[in-house]
Design a protein around this motif. Structure first.
Motif, short mmCIF file in Angstrom:
data_model
loop_
_atom_site.label_atom_id
_atom_site.label_comp_id
_atom_site.label_asym_id
_atom_site.label_seq_id
_atom_site.Cartn_x
_atom_site.Cartn_y
_atom_site.Cartn_z
N ARG A 154 53.37 18.20 63.90
CA ARG A 154 53.16 19.27 62.93
C ARG A 154 53.49 20.62 63.54
O ARG A 154 54.24 21.41 62.98
CB ARG A 154 51.71 19.25 62.43
CG ARG A 154 51.43 20.28 61.33
CD ARG A 154 49.94 20.43 61.05
NE ARG A 154 49.16 20.79 62.22
CZ ARG A 154 49.09 22.03 62.74
NH1 ARG A 154 49.78 23.00 62.21
NH2 ARG A 154 48.34 22.27 63.79
N ARG A 157 57.27 20.89 64.33
CA ARG A 157 58.07 21.15 63.12
C ARG A 157 57.95 22.61 62.71
O ARG A 157 58.93 23.24 62.31
CB ARG A 157 57.61 20.24 61.99
CG ARG A 157 58.44 20.40 60.75
CD ARG A 157 58.04 19.43 59.68
NE ARG A 157 59.01 19.49 58.61
CZ ARG A 157 59.40 18.47 57.89
NH1 ARG A 157 58.92 17.28 58.13
NH2 ARG A 157 60.28 18.62 56.93
N GLU A 158 56.76 23.16 62.86
CA GLU A 158 56.53 24.57 62.54
C GLU A 158 57.35 25.48 63.46
O GLU A 158 57.96 26.45 63.01
CB GLU A 158 55.04 24.86 62.67
CG GLU A 158 54.61 26.26 62.36
CD GLU A 158 53.13 26.41 62.58
OE1 GLU A 158 52.74 27.22 63.44
OE2 GLU A 158 52.35 25.69 61.92
N GLY A 161 61.40 24.71 62.92
CA GLY A 161 61.94 25.01 61.60
C GLY A 161 62.36 23.72 60.93
O GLY A 161 62.70 22.74 61.59
N ASP A 162 62.37 23.73 59.60
CA ASP A 162 62.67 22.50 58.86
C ASP A 162 64.09 22.00 59.09
O ASP A 162 64.31 20.78 59.19
CB ASP A 162 62.43 22.73 57.36
CG ASP A 162 60.94 22.82 57.03
OD1 ASP A 162 60.15 22.21 57.77
OD2 ASP A 162 60.59 23.50 56.04
N TRP A 165 64.32 20.42 62.60
CA TRP A 165 63.44 19.25 62.62
C TRP A 165 64.09 18.07 61.91
O TRP A 165 64.12 16.96 62.44
CB TRP A 165 62.09 19.59 62.00
CG TRP A 165 61.19 18.40 61.93
CD1 TRP A 165 61.02 17.58 60.86
CD2 TRP A 165 60.37 17.89 62.97
NE1 TRP A 165 60.13 16.59 61.17
CE2 TRP A 165 59.71 16.76 62.47
CE3 TRP A 165 60.13 18.28 64.27
CZ2 TRP A 165 58.83 16.01 63.21
CZ3 TRP A 165 59.24 17.53 65.02
CH2 TRP A 165 58.61 16.41 64.50
N THR A 166 64.60 18.28 60.72
CA THR A 166 65.22 17.18 59.98
C THR A 166 66.51 16.71 60.65
O THR A 166 66.82 15.52 60.62
CB THR A 166 65.51 17.57 58.52
OG1 THR A 166 66.31 18.74 58.51
CG2 THR A 166 64.24 17.80 57.75
#
Length: 191
Positions: A154, A157-158, A161-162, A165-166
């Motif tokens: 968590r 990811r924060e 950044g999205d 992360w993806t």
């Protein structure tokens, strides 16, 4: 066209094998080597003694001989472990070979080629580029924040950044785009 195969191509036609001449390294006898070393040490002793006396210094003759003998033994030991000379080529092929490239430069060039090819090959991107980006991201997270993507997903990811992360953890890995790589690298730099 002849059907002689590799034997004909490399000069062993008609069953004859070309003999290679071996270079025989002739070693000097031990007595000649010892006499030569004694002469070198004696000459060096005379020169050093004369030089020291010219400037008004003196040194024990036994100490000087011991130092020069030790120096000669050291030179002999270093020459014994020196790498062998490179092979001499009979033809001019390879005589003007480029200098050896250092490992860092070769690695950088390899990564430049990988990144260039990754633009058009999504499999290469998924196999080579993304795992390294993931390792770099984990290392930056570990050094700067004391976490990894696996230990605190968590928070990671924060921080990442999205988009990054993806890209690093998503199963559907798409082809590499230059603007995406810039965005990913900027996100990792901000860590």
């Amino acid at each position: 066209m002849s059907d002689g195969g590799l034997d004909e191509l490399f000069g062993a036609a008609d069953g004859r094998v070309a003999e290679e001449r071996e270079t025989v390294v002739k070693r000097r006898s031990t007595a000649v080597t010892l006499v030569g070393n004694a002469a070198v040490i004696g000459l060096a002793t005379v020169v050093v003694t004369a030089g020291l006396r010219a400037v008004g210094l003196s040194i024990s003759l036994l100490l000087l001989i011991a130092l020069l003998t030790g120096l000669r033994l050291l030179i002999h030991a270093v020459s014994a472990v020196a790498p062998p000379p490179g092979p001499r080529l009979r033809s001019g092929i390879g005589a003007e070979a480029p200098p050896v490239v250092d490992a860092l430069r070769a690695t950088v060039r390899r990564w430049e080629r990988n990144l260039d090819r990754a633009h058009s090959d999504p499999d290469l991107y998924a196999r080579n580029v993304l795992p390294v980006l993931a390792e770099l991201a984990d290392e930056r997270l570990r050094l700067r924040h004391g976490i990894t993507r696996a230990s605190d997903p968590r928070r990671a990811r924060e921080l990442l950044g999205d988009g990054l992360w993806t890209a690093l953890s998503g199963p559907g890995r798409r082809a590499l785009k230059a603007r995406d790589v810039e965005t990913y690298l900027d996100a990792m730099e901000r860590l």
